[in-house]
Write an enzyme that holds these catalytic residues in place. Structure first.
Site, PDB file in Angstrom:
ATOM      1  N   HIS A 110     -40.344 -35.209 -20.737  1.00 30.15           N
ATOM      2  CA  HIS A 110     -40.998 -35.062 -22.041  1.00 30.15           C
ATOM      3  C   HIS A 110     -40.104 -34.243 -22.944  1.00 30.15           C
ATOM      4  O   HIS A 110     -39.443 -33.313 -22.478  1.00 30.15           O
ATOM      5  CB  HIS A 110     -42.353 -34.360 -21.879  1.00 30.15           C
ATOM      6  N   ASP A 137     -48.586 -40.270 -19.170  1.00 29.22           N
ATOM      7  CA  ASP A 137     -48.601 -41.703 -18.860  1.00 29.22           C
ATOM      8  C   ASP A 137     -48.468 -42.000 -17.378  1.00 29.22           C
ATOM      9  O   ASP A 137     -48.619 -43.146 -16.963  1.00 29.22           O
ATOM     10  CB  ASP A 137     -47.449 -42.403 -19.604  1.00 29.22           C
TER      11      ASP A 137
HETATM   12  N1  COA Z   1     -36.038 -40.461 -15.376  1.00 26.26           N
HETATM   13  C1  COA Z   1     -34.772 -40.074 -15.040  1.00 26.26           C
HETATM   14  N2  COA Z   1     -34.028 -39.219 -15.783  1.00 26.26           N
HETATM   15  C2  COA Z   1     -34.574 -38.764 -16.900  1.00 26.26           C
HETATM   16  C3  COA Z   1     -35.870 -39.107 -17.313  1.00 26.26           C
HETATM   17  C4  COA Z   1     -36.608 -39.983 -16.495  1.00 26.26           C
HETATM   18  N3  COA Z   1     -37.844 -40.344 -16.839  1.00 26.26           N
HETATM   19  N4  COA Z   1     -36.166 -38.493 -18.471  1.00 26.26           N
HETATM   20  C5  COA Z   1     -35.066 -37.781 -18.792  1.00 26.26           C
HETATM   21  N5  COA Z   1     -34.124 -37.944 -17.843  1.00 26.26           N
HETATM   22  C6  COA Z   1     -32.803 -37.293 -17.810  1.00 26.26           C
HETATM   23  C7  COA Z   1     -31.865 -37.868 -18.861  1.00 26.26           C
HETATM   24  O1  COA Z   1     -31.138 -38.950 -18.350  1.00 26.26           O
HETATM   25  C8  COA Z   1     -31.014 -36.667 -19.186  1.00 26.26           C
HETATM   26  O2  COA Z   1     -30.099 -36.509 -18.126  1.00 26.26           O
HETATM   27  P1  COA Z   1     -28.599 -35.923 -18.404  1.00 26.26           P
HETATM   28  O3  COA Z   1     -28.832 -34.519 -18.868  1.00 26.26           O
HETATM   29  O4  COA Z   1     -27.895 -36.035 -17.109  1.00 26.26           O
HETATM   30  O5  COA Z   1     -28.009 -36.788 -19.476  1.00 26.26           O
HETATM   31  C9  COA Z   1     -31.991 -35.495 -19.110  1.00 26.26           C
HETATM   32  O6  COA Z   1     -32.999 -35.910 -18.192  1.00 26.26           O
HETATM   33  C10 COA Z   1     -32.614 -35.126 -20.457  1.00 26.26           C
HETATM   34  O7  COA Z   1     -33.273 -36.270 -20.968  1.00 26.26           O
HETATM   35  P2  COA Z   1     -33.331 -36.710 -22.493  1.00 26.26           P
HETATM   36  O8  COA Z   1     -33.273 -38.179 -22.577  1.00 26.26           O
HETATM   37  O9  COA Z   1     -32.308 -35.928 -23.277  1.00 26.26           O
HETATM   38  O10 COA Z   1     -34.750 -36.206 -22.912  1.00 26.26           O
HETATM   39  P3  COA Z   1     -35.479 -36.543 -24.276  1.00 26.26           P
HETATM   40  O11 COA Z   1     -36.205 -35.319 -24.652  1.00 26.26           O
HETATM   41  O12 COA Z   1     -34.546 -37.110 -25.286  1.00 26.26           O
HETATM   42  O13 COA Z   1     -36.483 -37.730 -23.883  1.00 26.26           O
HETATM   43  C11 COA Z   1     -38.316 -38.817 -22.935  1.00 26.26           C
HETATM   44  C12 COA Z   1     -37.772 -37.504 -23.468  1.00 26.26           C
HETATM   45  C13 COA Z   1     -39.820 -38.682 -22.731  1.00 26.26           C
HETATM   46  C14 COA Z   1     -38.078 -39.943 -23.960  1.00 26.26           C
HETATM   47  C15 COA Z   1     -37.610 -39.147 -21.584  1.00 26.26           C
HETATM   48  O14 COA Z   1     -37.872 -38.119 -20.658  1.00 26.26           O
HETATM   49  C16 COA Z   1     -38.031 -40.486 -21.052  1.00 26.26           C
HETATM   50  O15 COA Z   1     -37.453 -41.512 -21.444  1.00 26.26           O
HETATM   51  N6  COA Z   1     -39.055 -40.527 -20.114  1.00 26.26           N
HETATM   52  C17 COA Z   1     -39.547 -41.777 -19.595  1.00 26.26           C
HETATM   53  C18 COA Z   1     -40.444 -42.455 -20.620  1.00 26.26           C
HETATM   54  C19 COA Z   1     -41.796 -41.784 -20.731  1.00 26.26           C
HETATM   55  O16 COA Z   1     -42.445 -41.488 -19.747  1.00 26.26           O
HETATM   56  N7  COA Z   1     -42.206 -41.564 -21.976  1.00 26.26           N
HETATM   57  C20 COA Z   1     -43.527 -41.014 -22.283  1.00 26.26           C
HETATM   58  C21 COA Z   1     -43.427 -39.658 -22.897  1.00 26.26           C
HETATM   59  S1  COA Z   1     -45.067 -38.972 -23.080  1.00 26.26           S
END
Ligand code: COA
Length: 429
Positions: A307, A364
């Protein structure tokens, strides 16, 4: 301690006031920075930007705290209903018995979509995604209620109670009708004497000659899911609603834009993606271990995990996780996907990849499993999120519309494209 920040740019110092929120959150107010220095701040993805001051919802992502209008989500989840919480979010106070009665009656009066709108559904191909229909039809409500959708905030606010009730009540009716249309089933109209959630289930699952009467456990679970989604401060869709509202667009147009923003799998679409992921793991005969290994190498993403704001357990996920078990037990249902989800969670929470990145289950992760059990089809999951989020969108629209010194939202950018090119006539290219 000085209540200002000093920024030094090219040897010149600029002072910026510090703003402190009621929960002690601090921000550097850089509103005058560009005018004074010619510099903007750069914050792609807005992870470090406060876009507004708001009274509605507080999140402490480090501690895993969520409060609506100051009330802890855990207390509301235990004692309140979706409609009562919607009132709280929209109007700022928990309603008295009379207020909740009046609010419910207003919702009931506004439940049916305008007659002419029924034909709209038939124009969509059978496999249309209900999120597309939802946003299209919510925006279309502005054509049927032009008196509520003047695109003048003062005039629109004068009718706020009615327009808010129409949006909150009809989002549910449109959602159910889009499902019935996709199945080529006859529409079931709302009933005045049914409560919000029961009325939705009736419009989804009743048939002309057989009324669907939900188990109390089912209504309770759906109430809980909607309540837990009711607001979540400046997420992607709510920020979109505020962005659109800042141009003085009416409430229907603003919340319809919120539906579009919610659709994507990184936001509201994640609840569908979780079930797709769990089904794929189940079909492969995996207990989730291979999937976790793939997620760690970046080949896959563990949907329902991580998140932008929570760097701790999402408190909503905790509540839904427990509710999931209770609903299954009380309804006597077993679902292998729940076992896979629990295993994924257990493994991930002990794995350094997830621990070091502070990746925990989000709202979710378990919500789709409950929705499946109560019979909501998977392509309606994100729609359910949209119904739940409507009070938050409405309250945020209202906050923008009521802002005495509101300005249009208009970020800056850093242009990195070509520059100083000379136009070449087409025949010489
Ligand atoms: N599975 C695996 N790795 C994940 C991950 C996941 N669900 N969510 C984040 N990461 C990793 C990223 O690859 C990144 O790794 P790195 O530092 O090696 O590059 C790190 O964790 C930070 O993630 P980041 O994408 O920068 O976080 P964000 O704040 O931009 O994105 C979300 C947040 C929610 C979009 C992201 O966690 C995600 O895509 N989650 C899955 C979708 C989801 O459940 N969304 C509903 C949100 S309520």
């Amino acid at each position: 301690m000085a209540n200002e920040a000093r920024i030094i740019v090219e040897d010149k110092e600029y002072t910026c006031p510090i703003i402190t929120g009621t929960e002690g959150e601090k921000a550097v107010d850089i509103r005058a920075l560009r005018g004074d220095s010619g510099y903007v701040t750069f914050d792609e993805g807005y992870a470090n930007t406060g876009s507004c001051q708001s009274n509605i919802t507080f999140i402490d992502g480090e501690k895993g705290i969520l409060r609506y209008r100051g009330y802890p989500i855990e207390e509301l989840a235990e004692h309140s209903t979706f409609v009562e919480t919607a009132y709280l979010i929209i109007y700022g106070e928990l309603p008295t018995c009379e207020q909740v009665e009046a609010f419910s009656s207003r919702l009931a009066r506004n439940a049916a979509v305008p007659n002419d709108m029924e034909h709209f559904f038939e124009g969509y191909p059978a496999k249309s995604h209900p999120m597309a229909i939802l946003s299209g039809l919510i925006n279309s409500l502005s054509c049927f209620y032009p008196q509520y959708a003047t695109n003048n905030h003062q005039e629109d606010l004068a009718n706020f109670d009615e327009v808010a009730a129409a949006a909150l009540s009809q989002v549910r009716t449109i959602a159910a009708m889009s499902y019935r249309m996709s199945q080529r089933l006859p529409y079931i109209y709302p009933k005045k004497d049914l409560r919000y959630v029961e009325n939705f289930l009736h419009m989804m699952f009743s048939e002309p000659y057989s009324e669907y009467i939900p188990e109390p456990e089912v209504s309770k679970a759906l109430n809980l899911i909607l309540l837990l989604h009711a607001d979540h401060e400046q997420n992607c869709s709510t920020s979109t609603v505020r962005m659109v509202a800042s141009s003085e667009a009416n409430l229907f147009a603003s919340v319809a834009a919120g539906v579009c923003a919610l659709w994507g799998p990184l936001h509201g679409g994640a609840n569908m993606a979780v079930i797709n992921m769990l089904e794929a793991i189940h079909a492969d005969g995996d207990d989730g271990s291979t999937f976790i290994a793939d997620a760690k190498t970046g080949r896959k993403k563990l949907m329902g995990f991580g998140h932008r704001v929570y760097k701790n357990y999402d408190p909503r996920a905790k509540i839904i996780g427990k509710a999931c078990e209770r609903v299954m037990n009380n309804l006597g249902v077993e679902d292998p996907l729940l076992d896979i989800a629990k295993h994924l969670e257990e493994v991930a929470l002990q794995d350094d990849y997830f621990i070091s990145r502070k990746l925990y289950p989000n709202v979710d992760f378990y919500s789709g499993i409950i929705m499946r059990v109560i019979g909501i089809p998977i392509n309606m999951f994100t729609v359910m999120f949209g119904i739940g989020r409507m009070p938050g969108w409405i309250a945020n629209w209202k906050e923008v519309a009521e802002h005495p010194n509101g300005r249009i939202y208009r970020p800056r950018q850093i242009y990195v494209g070509e520059n100083q090119r000379k136009y070449v006539p087409r025949d010489q290219r």
